[in-house]
Design an enzyme around this catalytic site. Sequence first.
Site, PDB file in Angstrom:
ATOM      1  N   PHE A  70       0.845  -1.195   0.000  1.00 46.36           N
ATOM      2  CA  PHE A  70       0.000   0.000   0.000  1.00 46.36           C
ATOM      3  C   PHE A  70       0.882   1.247   0.000  1.00 46.36           C
ATOM      4  O   PHE A  70       0.657   2.183  -0.751  1.00 46.36           O
ATOM      5  CB  PHE A  70      -0.924   0.000   1.224  1.00 46.36           C
ATOM      6  CG  PHE A  70      -1.915   1.145   1.218  1.00 46.36           C
ATOM      7  CD1 PHE A  70      -3.137   1.013   0.574  1.00 46.36           C
ATOM      8  CD2 PHE A  70      -1.620   2.343   1.849  1.00 46.36           C
ATOM      9  CE1 PHE A  70      -4.040   2.076   0.550  1.00 46.36           C
ATOM     10  CE2 PHE A  70      -2.519   3.406   1.832  1.00 46.36           C
ATOM     11  CZ  PHE A  70      -3.734   3.264   1.178  1.00 46.36           C
ATOM     12  N   ASP A  71       1.913   1.226   0.852  1.00 40.83           N
ATOM     13  CA  ASP A  71       2.808   2.380   0.964  1.00 40.83           C
ATOM     14  C   ASP A  71       4.186   1.972   0.453  1.00 40.83           C
ATOM     15  O   ASP A  71       5.112   1.746   1.217  1.00 40.83           O
ATOM     16  CB  ASP A  71       2.864   2.858   2.423  1.00 40.83           C
ATOM     17  CG  ASP A  71       3.553   4.211   2.552  1.00 40.83           C
ATOM     18  OD1 ASP A  71       3.966   4.773   1.520  1.00 40.83           O
ATOM     19  OD2 ASP A  71       3.673   4.705   3.687  1.00 40.83           O
ATOM     20  N   LYS A  72       4.289   1.887  -0.870  1.00 41.29           N
ATOM     21  CA  LYS A  72       5.502   1.310  -1.467  1.00 41.29           C
ATOM     22  C   LYS A  72       6.716   2.201  -1.272  1.00 41.29           C
ATOM     23  O   LYS A  72       7.849   1.723  -1.263  1.00 41.29           O
ATOM     24  CB  LYS A  72       5.281   1.064  -2.953  1.00 41.29           C
ATOM     25  CG  LYS A  72       4.280  -0.061  -3.201  1.00 41.29           C
ATOM     26  CD  LYS A  72       4.375  -0.624  -4.591  1.00 41.29           C
ATOM     27  CE  LYS A  72       3.316  -1.644  -4.872  1.00 41.29           C
ATOM     28  NZ  LYS A  72       3.765  -3.034  -4.802  1.00 41.29           N
ATOM     29  N   ASN A 179      10.979 -10.571   0.696  1.00 36.33           N
ATOM     30  CA  ASN A 179       9.817 -10.940  -0.116  1.00 36.33           C
ATOM     31  C   ASN A 179      10.292 -11.725  -1.331  1.00 36.33           C
ATOM     32  O   ASN A 179      10.909 -11.159  -2.246  1.00 36.33           O
ATOM     33  CB  ASN A 179       9.070  -9.668  -0.542  1.00 36.33           C
ATOM     34  CG  ASN A 179       7.822  -9.994  -1.353  1.00 36.33           C
ATOM     35  OD1 ASN A 179       7.505 -11.161  -1.566  1.00 36.33           O
ATOM     36  ND2 ASN A 179       7.133  -8.964  -1.802  1.00 36.33           N
ATOM     37  N   SER A 182       6.047 -12.672  -4.211  1.00 29.69           N
ATOM     38  CA  SER A 182       5.143 -11.958  -5.122  1.00 29.69           C
ATOM     39  C   SER A 182       5.003 -12.761  -6.413  1.00 29.69           C
ATOM     40  O   SER A 182       6.001 -13.239  -6.958  1.00 29.69           O
ATOM     41  CB  SER A 182       5.696 -10.575  -5.451  1.00 29.69           C
ATOM     42  OG  SER A 182       4.996 -10.054  -6.558  1.00 29.69           O
TER      43      SER A 182
HETATM   44  C1  LIG Z   1      -2.218  -3.764  -4.846  1.00 25.47           C
HETATM   45  C2  LIG Z   1      -1.407  -4.690  -3.978  1.00 25.47           C
HETATM   46  C3  LIG Z   1      -0.033  -4.558  -3.968  1.00 25.47           C
HETATM   47  C4  LIG Z   1       0.723  -5.411  -3.157  1.00 25.47           C
HETATM   48  N1  LIG Z   1       2.080  -5.258  -3.126  1.00 25.47           N
HETATM   49  C5  LIG Z   1       2.809  -6.022  -2.283  1.00 25.47           C
HETATM   50  C6  LIG Z   1       4.204  -5.823  -2.169  1.00 25.47           C
HETATM   51  O1  LIG Z   1       4.783  -4.942  -2.785  1.00 25.47           O
HETATM   52  N2  LIG Z   1       4.884  -6.643  -1.321  1.00 25.47           N
HETATM   53  C7  LIG Z   1       4.271  -7.623  -0.588  1.00 25.47           C
HETATM   54  O2  LIG Z   1       4.937  -8.328   0.171  1.00 25.47           O
HETATM   55  N3  LIG Z   1       2.944  -7.832  -0.673  1.00 25.47           N
HETATM   56  C8  LIG Z   1       2.207  -7.041  -1.501  1.00 25.47           C
HETATM   57  N4  LIG Z   1       0.858  -7.232  -1.570  1.00 25.47           N
HETATM   58  C9  LIG Z   1       0.257  -8.342  -0.803  1.00 25.47           C
HETATM   59  C10 LIG Z   1      -0.292  -7.891   0.562  1.00 25.47           C
HETATM   60  O3  LIG Z   1       0.701  -7.369   1.402  1.00 25.47           O
HETATM   61  C11 LIG Z   1      -0.986  -9.084   1.266  1.00 25.47           C
HETATM   62  O4  LIG Z   1      -0.028 -10.079   1.523  1.00 25.47           O
HETATM   63  C12 LIG Z   1      -2.089  -9.680   0.409  1.00 25.47           C
HETATM   64  O5  LIG Z   1      -2.798  -8.680  -0.285  1.00 25.47           O
HETATM   65  C13 LIG Z   1      -3.080 -10.473   1.262  1.00 25.47           C
HETATM   66  O6  LIG Z   1      -3.662  -9.649   2.253  1.00 25.47           O
HETATM   67  P1  LIG Z   1      -5.094  -8.953   2.088  1.00 25.47           P
HETATM   68  O7  LIG Z   1      -6.054 -10.032   1.685  1.00 25.47           O
HETATM   69  O8  LIG Z   1      -5.391  -8.339   3.421  1.00 25.47           O
HETATM   70  O9  LIG Z   1      -4.958  -7.920   1.013  1.00 25.47           O
HETATM   71  C14 LIG Z   1       0.082  -6.404  -2.366  1.00 25.47           C
HETATM   72  C15 LIG Z   1      -1.315  -6.509  -2.382  1.00 25.47           C
HETATM   73  C16 LIG Z   1      -2.051  -5.666  -3.162  1.00 25.47           C
HETATM   74  C17 LIG Z   1      -3.572  -5.800  -3.160  1.00 25.47           C
END
Ligand SMILES: Cc1cc2nc3c(=O)[nH]c(=O)nc-3n(C[C@H](O)[C@H](O)[C@H](O)COP(=O)(O)O)c2cc1C
Length: 353
Positions: A70-72, A179, A182
């Site tokens: 969310f806060d990249k 990480n 992804s």
């Molecule tokens: C738009 C978006 C971007 C994300 N970017 C990252 C990321 O840069 N690094 C990461 O570890 N997880 C990333 N995630 C994954 C989230 O941190 C989380 O692991 C995943 O969305 C599951 O949680 P949630 O169901 O509460 O969204 C991203 C998720 C979303 C929706």
Amino acid sequence: MLNYETIKKIMFNFEPETAHTIAECGLKALPYCRLLNNYMVKENFINHPMLKQEIFGTTFQNPIGLGAGFDKNATMIKAMPAMGFGYTEIGTMTPRPQPGNDKPRLFRYPEYNSIQNAMGFNNKGSYEVISNLKKLYPFALPIGASIGKNKNTPEDKALDDYETLIKGFKDICDYMVVNISSPNTPNLRDLQNEEFIKAVFGMAKEITDTPILLKIAPDMADETAIELCKTAVQSGADGIIATNTTQDYSLLPNPKDFGGLSGEVLSEKSYLLFKALGKELHDKTTLISVGGIGDAKDAYRRIKAGASLIQIYSAFIFQGPSMCKNINNELIELLKADGYNNISEAIGADFKN
Ligand SMILES: Cc1cc2nc3c(=O)[nH]c(=O)nc-3n(C[C@H](O)[C@H](O)[C@H](O)COP(=O)(O)O)c2cc1C
């Protein structure tokens, strides 16, 4: 004041990435609107003694953190107490800036409270993010830094990227997250193997004592995940974050055939893998559960399955700034109903007699 349902109606008229940029502008500005910010902190930030924990050498006032992605670029951390979060995970940052994948790459499924994304670590690079962080120091909340390799770094040089990132972030955050889970960086998930995990945590421990965790994908057998996480812990990892988004497109009726799904459709899958990990590891390391959590009951079952902390991304989009407050207040009630004095007593309760 506008309620979140109204704000959401307006925001959901925009493309998801445009809405995110608008939200980022608002959240960057919020701390400068002192009265509104203070009002929102008072309203949304729960710091009840039953939820307070000391983890990674720092204090977590409540267990609900903002998930990575969310806060990249670490531009919004000052607004997160007003959103009620107990901590925030920035990133994923890569060593060099990169634009991420082609657009469109972010999709909402409001009827399923779910999101699909193929962002691909779009970020301004570690150098700029570290200088953002230095300007914002000291932080009101614990900060985790999620780190990943650049898309154009070949797999056999991936370790060098993580080394650069660990050296860069080690003194400016409370914990880091490797990480390798992804789905949106080609071949990144291939690094979820014992050899790489041993190498990356072995290298990290030579460099710093700042806690470093591993974040894993939900798309593997329980036994595989358990073995990888055990290897990580034996190699020096200070915790596990489970899970990232899923590539199981059967969870949604009309998904895209790329990217990762998050939100409500991920909840059960993420919980089941987390519980399998919790059974093996809850008393050996710190576990953080993420994936489809959107209410206190789900957060509580993760805690009983071994989670010290929770993270949420997707449900925050659908529920807005009152989400953390609602979950935290209900968590307190659930803990009381089970006779606990502090959240730490409930962690891993599923596996105790
Ligand atoms: C738009 C978006 C971007 C994300 N970017 C990252 C990321 O840069 N690094 C990461 O570890 N997880 C990333 N995630 C994954 C989230 O941190 C989380 O692991 C995943 O969305 C599951 O949680 P949630 O169901 O509460 O969204 C991203 C998720 C979303 C929706």
